[in-house]
Motif scaffolding. Sequence first.
Motif, PDB file in Angstrom:
ATOM      1  N   SER A  75       2.294  -7.161  -8.628  1.00 45.50           N
ATOM      2  CA  SER A  75       1.899  -6.541  -9.658  1.00 45.50           C
ATOM      3  C   SER A  75       2.274  -5.292  -9.918  1.00 45.50           C
ATOM      4  CB  SER A  75       0.312  -6.723  -9.302  1.00 45.50           C
ATOM      5  OG  SER A  75      -0.196  -6.044  -8.813  1.00 45.50           O
ATOM      6  N   LEU A  76       2.226  -4.699  -8.608  1.00 46.26           N
ATOM      7  CA  LEU A  76       3.369  -3.570  -9.235  1.00 46.26           C
ATOM      8  C   LEU A  76       4.603  -3.482  -8.950  1.00 46.26           C
ATOM      9  CD1 LEU A  76       2.725  -0.839  -8.103  1.00 46.26           C
ATOM     10  CD2 LEU A  76       3.390  -0.952  -5.560  1.00 46.26           C
ATOM     11  N   ILE A  77       5.263  -4.673  -9.453  1.00 49.14           N
ATOM     12  CA  ILE A  77       7.041  -4.737  -9.863  1.00 49.14           C
ATOM     13  C   ILE A  77       6.723  -3.900 -10.763  1.00 49.14           C
ATOM     14  CG2 ILE A  77       6.697  -7.062 -11.088  1.00 49.14           C
ATOM     15  CD1 ILE A  77       9.707  -4.924  -9.463  1.00 49.14           C
ATOM     16  N   GLY A  78       5.397  -4.215 -12.313  1.00 41.55           N
ATOM     17  CA  GLY A  78       5.179  -3.571 -13.668  1.00 41.55           C
ATOM     18  C   GLY A  78       5.311  -2.201 -13.871  1.00 41.55           C
ATOM     19  N   ARG A 108       0.649  -1.242   0.481  1.00 40.07           N
ATOM     20  CA  ARG A 108      -0.499   0.228  -0.027  1.00 40.07           C
ATOM     21  C   ARG A 108       1.120   1.615   0.499  1.00 40.07           C
ATOM     22  NH1 ARG A 108      -2.988  -2.902   3.883  1.00 40.07           N
ATOM     23  NH2 ARG A 108      -2.144  -1.614   4.909  1.00 40.07           N
ATOM     24  N   ALA A 109       1.672   1.093   0.859  1.00 37.94           N
ATOM     25  CA  ALA A 109       2.759   2.193   0.477  1.00 37.94           C
ATOM     26  C   ALA A 109       3.337   3.027  -0.591  1.00 37.94           C
ATOM     27  CB  ALA A 109       3.442   2.279   1.914  1.00 37.94           C
ATOM     28  N   ALA A 110       3.300   1.758  -1.521  1.00 36.23           N
ATOM     29  CA  ALA A 110       4.364   1.351  -2.681  1.00 36.23           C
ATOM     30  C   ALA A 110       3.702   2.688  -3.424  1.00 36.23           C
ATOM     31  CB  ALA A 110       4.734   0.700  -2.980  1.00 36.23           C
ATOM     32  N   ARG A 111       2.611   1.867  -3.707  1.00 38.01           N
ATOM     33  CA  ARG A 111       1.359   2.078  -4.225  1.00 38.01           C
ATOM     34  C   ARG A 111       1.455   3.891  -3.812  1.00 38.01           C
ATOM     35  NH1 ARG A 111      -1.895  -2.371  -4.240  1.00 38.01           N
ATOM     36  NH2 ARG A 111      -2.048  -3.882  -5.338  1.00 38.01           N
ATOM     37  N   ARG A 112       1.261   4.246  -2.382  1.00 36.76           N
ATOM     38  CA  ARG A 112       0.628   5.769  -3.015  1.00 36.76           C
ATOM     39  C   ARG A 112       2.210   6.571  -2.958  1.00 36.76           C
ATOM     40  NH1 ARG A 112      -1.491   3.984   2.095  1.00 36.76           N
ATOM     41  NH2 ARG A 112       0.956   4.225   3.513  1.00 36.76           N
ATOM     42  N   GLY A 113       3.609   5.407  -2.981  1.00 35.80           N
ATOM     43  CA  GLY A 113       4.530   6.912  -3.016  1.00 35.80           C
ATOM     44  C   GLY A 113       4.669   6.370  -5.092  1.00 35.80           C
ATOM     45  N   LEU A 114       3.817   5.402  -5.567  1.00 36.42           N
ATOM     46  CA  LEU A 114       4.330   6.197  -6.705  1.00 36.42           C
ATOM     47  C   LEU A 114       3.160   7.056  -7.489  1.00 36.42           C
ATOM     48  CD1 LEU A 114       4.346   2.461  -8.460  1.00 36.42           C
ATOM     49  CD2 LEU A 114       6.083   4.194  -8.677  1.00 36.42           C
ATOM     50  N   ASN A 146      11.041   7.117   1.507  1.00 33.04           N
ATOM     51  CA  ASN A 146      10.267   6.164   2.323  1.00 33.04           C
ATOM     52  C   ASN A 146      10.468   6.284   4.243  1.00 33.04           C
ATOM     53  OD1 ASN A 146       8.615   4.680   4.524  1.00 33.04           O
ATOM     54  ND2 ASN A 146       6.855   4.990   3.051  1.00 33.04           N
ATOM     55  N   GLU A 147       9.894   6.843   5.498  1.00 30.10           N
ATOM     56  CA  GLU A 147      11.226   6.107   6.400  1.00 30.10           C
ATOM     57  C   GLU A 147      10.730   5.477   7.295  1.00 30.10           C
ATOM     58  OE1 GLU A 147      10.442  11.030   8.353  1.00 30.10           O
ATOM     59  OE2 GLU A 147       9.595   8.973   9.158  1.00 30.10           O
ATOM     60  N   THR A 148       9.454   4.785   6.390  1.00 33.47           N
ATOM     61  CA  THR A 148       9.121   3.091   7.288  1.00 33.47           C
ATOM     62  C   THR A 148      10.003   2.225   6.395  1.00 33.47           C
ATOM     63  OG1 THR A 148       7.398   3.468   7.706  1.00 33.47           O
ATOM     64  CG2 THR A 148       7.988   1.336   7.811  1.00 33.47           C
ATOM     65  N   PHE A 149       9.774   2.367   4.958  1.00 30.61           N
ATOM     66  CA  PHE A 149      10.355   1.171   4.726  1.00 30.61           C
ATOM     67  C   PHE A 149      11.711   1.503   3.340  1.00 30.61           C
ATOM     68  CE2 PHE A 149       6.838  -1.757   4.815  1.00 30.61           C
ATOM     69  CZ  PHE A 149       5.934  -0.327   5.727  1.00 30.61           C
ATOM     70  N   GLY A 150      11.729   2.280   3.416  1.00 31.50           N
ATOM     71  CA  GLY A 150      12.953   2.888   1.927  1.00 31.50           C
ATOM     72  C   GLY A 150      13.887   2.767   2.990  1.00 31.50           C
ATOM     73  N   THR A 174     -14.322   4.976  -3.998  1.00 33.36           N
ATOM     74  CA  THR A 174     -15.220   6.172  -4.924  1.00 33.36           C
ATOM     75  C   THR A 174     -14.408   7.449  -4.648  1.00 33.36           C
ATOM     76  OG1 THR A 174     -17.198   5.632  -5.202  1.00 33.36           O
ATOM     77  CG2 THR A 174     -17.315   7.381  -5.758  1.00 33.36           C
ATOM     78  N   GLU A 175     -14.364   8.197  -3.694  1.00 34.49           N
ATOM     79  CA  GLU A 175     -13.856   9.426  -2.708  1.00 34.49           C
ATOM     80  C   GLU A 175     -12.269   9.449  -2.866  1.00 34.49           C
ATOM     81  OE1 GLU A 175     -15.651   6.955  -1.242  1.00 34.49           O
ATOM     82  OE2 GLU A 175     -17.477   8.962  -0.399  1.00 34.49           O
ATOM     83  N   ARG A 176     -11.614   8.198  -3.195  1.00 41.52           N
ATOM     84  CA  ARG A 176     -10.044   8.083  -3.830  1.00 41.52           C
ATOM     85  C   ARG A 176     -10.391   7.861  -4.834  1.00 41.52           C
ATOM     86  NH1 ARG A 176      -6.916   3.026  -3.147  1.00 41.52           N
ATOM     87  NH2 ARG A 176      -7.721   2.450  -5.146  1.00 41.52           N
TER      88      ARG A 176
END
Length: 936
Positions: free
Chosen positions: A91-94, A35-41, A72-76, A746-748
């Motif tokens: 699937s996020l690697i693509g 989830r953090a990576a998706r937001r990070g992109l 990213n402070e947590t994972f980066g 929807t809101e997101r």
Amino acid sequence: MFMRRLIATLAAGSGVYHSALARAAHFVLGAKLLRAARRGLLRGEFRVVYQPIFDVGTSACVGVETLVRWRNETFGGEGPDYFIVHLERTSLIGPLTRFVLRQASIDIRQTPDVDHWHVSVNICARHLTSKRFVDDIRQAAGTMLDRTVLEITERSCTARTPQVRAALRSLKQDGVLLSLDDFGTGFSNLDLLGDLDFDLVKVDRRFLVTDDENRPVFLKAVATLVHALGAKVVAEGVETVEQHRSVEQSGIDLAQGYRYGMPMTIEQLREFASVERMQRQLVATQQNATPVVSEDTASAADERYRESAIDATRLLESGAEEVLDRITRIAARALKMPIAAVSVLHEHTQTFKASVGLDIQSTPRHIAFCQRALDLDRLLVVRDASAHPDFTANPLVTGAPQVRFYAGIPLRTLSGIAIGTLCVMDRVPRRFSFEQREILMDLGRMIEHELRLRELEAPSGLPIQQTIERLKNQHALYFDTFYQTPVAIAHIGRDWTWRRMNAACLRLFGSSRESLTRTKLPELLDETERNALQQAVNDLGKPYHAGSTVMEITLRLPDGRQKGARVQIALQRERQVRDDELLFVFHDTHAEQQEKSARDAREAELQQAAQSASEDLRKSYGQLAETAHQLVTTRVDLRAIADNLPVLVAYVDSERRFRFANSTYRDWFGLDSEAILGRLTHEVLDPDYVASVEPYVRRALAGERVEYEISAAIKTGRRVLRGLLVPSHIHGRSAGGYYLLVQDVTERQALIDRLRDLAFHDALTGLPNRRAFLSKLDTALRESRDSFAAVMFIDLDGFKAVNDTYGHLSGDNVLVEVAARIRHCVRNSDVVARLAGDEFTVLLSGSGLEEHSVAGIAQVILQTLSQPMRIDGAVIQLSASIGVLVPGAGAPLSSEVLLKAADDAMYRAKQAGKGRFVLHEIPAPDTAPQAAASAR
């Protein structure tokens, strides 16, 4: 957090902490990272850094490897080795790979004087096997496609499916290069080089940290092997001067590491490129400021040397020669090829000095396959010439002799000049094994030996001193390898005298060089083994013998010890000495047995550990069953949790019947969760909704974990729903059903759409911004060069005085009015954008507009903008300067070039007096060199 506390409570209540709970915690952590990576992109947290790659021979930078960093402070903070391992399973690697390659392509294109650099990007197995892989690479690389290198690890290549082969073949036809990454860390499968046609092989960094004494020998062996298979070698992790020297001595082509440059941001890379460019210019100029020899002059000199070398061999002065004919016949028979030939390349012609299966004696040099082999300076193998971009239209392929397969090895003279090739051909595509490559190279060496003898005999041959020096260097290189290798090797004469032995041999015998030379090898054996050794040596000289043999012996050393050894014996007939010399290679069987015993002991320990782990696992299963019984008692609590989650939660069996559903179904669809249990999904849900998710359900029932996002009507209206379908498994086997989790996003989604709109539109005027304008211009260029008529660059005259006199708020209102007026002057199909400040651009679409029409539109815009404006009670009158760019037919176009040319034209309009426009035209390449421009 609540679920984690629940798991901890259950574990504490049962007194058990088993692997299932650990896996659950790992799953939660992985889900958070994803989830953090998706937001990070989306937020731009990922960035690309670059590490230079150098040509070892020229010391020039030839490319960069792309590396990704995550702010990213947590994972980066854990580094890419941490988060990439997790993301490459998803699937996020693509999308992440697309981002890296796209950003690198943009950065390198915008870096001056690096148009010869290539860009390497790492590819993981999941992305490689996806259906979007080829499209992802093409779209992300763009115009950098022919300068892109895909680095693929050995592990990723183990599944060589037809889909993977077709994808890589398609990209190679586009000019993409393939690099086998981390060579030596997996199975070191050399068949990969021929099967997937790799261009580069990257040797893993661990080979550079081996023992200093053996490093050059080992690296040279790897380089020789890879070169023989038609690829170049890249060494990574070069950090010290000693490692650089080892790479330089081993014949490795390219290298990277901290010795040459650390990973850099694009700003640091551009500074590095500027310094590197100045260094190249300095090297290109001699101490007295005299330019180095030009490429054309050097090429002419090479041709003169080639002609001189051919004359020295007298190849073109004689007729058929039995030696060359015999070797050519052997090549055709041994390699099972219908065509074999010895070719000589001179002036503008290729002459076949000896041939089998060819009806022609010569060809023009520019169509010769052999010329390409000489250019590459190594063995050339073309598996299918009709599919190779360099040979598809070659007359030797389209007409007689209809070549499809080709393999050729360059033939060199004493001075190292390649004058021709020994080649084999076939009329059908072929594979060429490693053994076949060795046979062809051995036969080529035989021809070289014959040619070099002729050079030495020729009165007009090359200087003997050069030949002697070259032979000395080769001799020194051989003996350096001989003495430094860790394998015990010795040269022994027929009279059993020791000619030479290396340090490993002395360690094996436990003796000094002087002491060992006073002893003959048979004296160290008993009578039976002595006779067997003598008989084995006598057999080596018999006709049709393989020339080598292996036997087991027991050495009785002078100090009284006995040592078992396995000895390999080969007869060397090439040396001009008084007798044939024997090559002995000794292996300490006692040490090998100790190593085998240690290996067996390790395997026994592993087996015992496995048995112990199996017993622990059995106990864990018992504890897990007990825990499962306890978990049943908490079902009511878990049901309460599921009913209060703001997502749809359900379980559907293999017959597509609801077996569990939470109360969110009542809130979204007005359906009671208990009432729908046991009913089919199409009996419960809206038909449109069922039809929308049907493709994903099929995949889930087939055992695939599926995510989807659709728009559907629920009780509260039309909403965007994101679903996750997880196949159910019992004891590792599919149960045929699936778990369903659906979230209202929807809101997101609306927020993402708003952010996207803000990213591509000017907040003040509502017009497209610079990024959107360049994107639309790129699209027009990519889709059709005739899809637009002109580009206008508009700048307001004296706008700064408006801000100074009436204030910035009034100035903003003026810009809004200007945007509306420009929009009113053009058609709906045209694009009006605000670049920055008081700068506007217009893209006039359609191929029907003539130059006078474009000029008319510019004049209308000038007149409209010169009309007074009533802003905040004040009357403001402005003028504008416009640069108009009209591309000529066939002119070289790019969005940056067009915008820069229009900007230059606008400045010429200002210099001509403002309040006017300058019409500028980029001509086609075959028209006048100066672009036409007129001010009006």
